[in-house]
Design an enzyme around this catalytic site. Sequence first.
Site, short mmCIF file in Angstrom:
data_model
loop_
_atom_site.label_atom_id
_atom_site.label_comp_id
_atom_site.label_asym_id
_atom_site.label_seq_id
_atom_site.Cartn_x
_atom_site.Cartn_y
_atom_site.Cartn_z
CD GLU A 31 -2.52 -34.41 17.99
OE1 GLU A 31 -3.64 -34.88 17.65
OE2 GLU A 31 -1.96 -33.47 17.40
CG PHE A 35 2.89 -36.52 19.66
CD1 PHE A 35 3.93 -35.69 20.00
CD2 PHE A 35 1.73 -36.50 20.42
CE1 PHE A 35 3.83 -34.83 21.10
CE2 PHE A 35 1.62 -35.67 21.52
CZ PHE A 35 2.67 -34.82 21.86
N GLY A 36 2.75 -36.24 15.47
CA GLY A 36 3.29 -36.22 14.11
C GLY A 36 2.32 -35.64 13.10
N GLY A 37 1.05 -35.51 13.50
CA GLY A 37 0.08 -34.86 12.63
C GLY A 37 -0.25 -35.64 11.37
CB THR A 38 -2.05 -34.53 8.31
OG1 THR A 38 -3.24 -34.12 8.98
CG2 THR A 38 -2.41 -35.12 6.95
CB CYS A 39 3.16 -34.68 7.51
SG CYS A 39 4.64 -35.12 6.58
CG HIS A 439 25.99 -34.48 -21.65
ND1 HIS A 439 24.78 -34.50 -22.30
CD2 HIS A 439 26.78 -35.40 -22.26
CE1 HIS A 439 24.83 -35.39 -23.28
NE2 HIS A 439 26.04 -35.95 -23.27
#
Length: 455
Positions: A31, A35-39, A439
């Site tokens: 990497e 760490f953890g990427g795009t998200c 409801h």
Amino acid sequence: MRHHDVVVIGAGSGNMMVDDSFAGLDVAIVEERAFGGTCLNVGCIPSKMLAYTAEVAEVVRGAGPLGVDATLRGMRWTDVRDRVFDRVDADSVEGRAAREDSDFVTVYSGHARFVGPRSLQIELGAESVAVEADQIVIAAGGRPTVPPPVLESCLPFETSDSIMRIDAPPRRLAVLGGGYIAAELAEVFAAAGSDVVIIEQAEQLLGPQDESITGEYTELARHRFELHLGRELTQLEGEAGALRLTLDDGTRLTADTLLVAVGRTPNSDRLDLGAAGISTHDDGRIVVDEYQRTDVEGVFALGDSCAPYQLKHVANREAEVVAHNLRHPDDLIATDLDVVPAAVFTNPQIASVGATEQDCREAGADYVVGTARYADVAYGWAMEDRTGFCKVLAERGSGRLLGAHLMGPQAATLIQPLVLAMTLGIDARTLAKRPYWIHPALTEVVSNALLALDD
């Protein structure tokens, strides 16, 4: 050359797939960023934390019709930003530290590229290391696409990777693009006090959505943003903080900040895949089969580097599939992409699954449509909601659900019963009639849309 049993390129969903069942293997994770990427770092999580804050601000601003006298004095942007990224950054650091402390995982903080079918060269700053592996998983993600007029201008711009961390909301923010990233961030900065102008080459915002969603959301957006639809940026001039944008019809706009949100590009083009013989689609996505295998033995791919859906829940599912298939080559499982829901965290929220009505028409399907509005259910009255709706499409006769589309509060949650029904093969009538629907809850808008199919 260093040898590993498994090398994973990317520490987003790729990192998540490496659990304790890999403890008997020699695993490496490569990497070059956080760490953890795009998200975690620049995508889903921080943007939705900001979107929720924007939603709270809009609730306060719109409290008058409920008989509540409230004044929105403003959003403390640096406090909002720091709340988000103090948590996100800490999680990323902890994720890296946990891997570095692992007994069976080696972390390479650098950029990997292929030099053979299962051989990599990893650039570690001024040094590099050669690595080979029995199995390699490509989970390298993607990056924002930047069009030529922006790049050629050599002027500063923001993307989703950077804009959420800025020190102050722009006075006037120009957003290039009209998809979900553009729409969500436009909502965030409008709530933070920015004057927002959106430039989109399509005639409506959120183009891939159902036509009812795109039509109604675009009309709502006209009241909050300055829209230039059916237009393209041809030239970017000026200087930092004082940008001048020229559109293809000659329109000239000014902004102090430009957000480029026209889509994302797979990072596959940065891996020298040709050296390994790995094939890609025309759009750069890596070619994989239903088991997430590339056309090179022992090499798998998952997430935005290969998936047709750039969604974290798809990447996570693919990570589960790859994790199983790496360890059980004689008992492979497949990724199922037949029913994939998605949500847009705008104001109002939008959620969808399955076919749009235009898809059904183009396919020549024999279908029926059921629609219900929030304003026609009791909890919608409580919220004074006059714009939300649920739309379902089903096969005539059988009642097989083909697609569902919601716009309104809690849409991302309300769609889940329809996702389950489509996944498990439950027809519309059974879903509407068999379970109790509370409801007066908002879920009644879903049950009413299903009942409307009979009409």
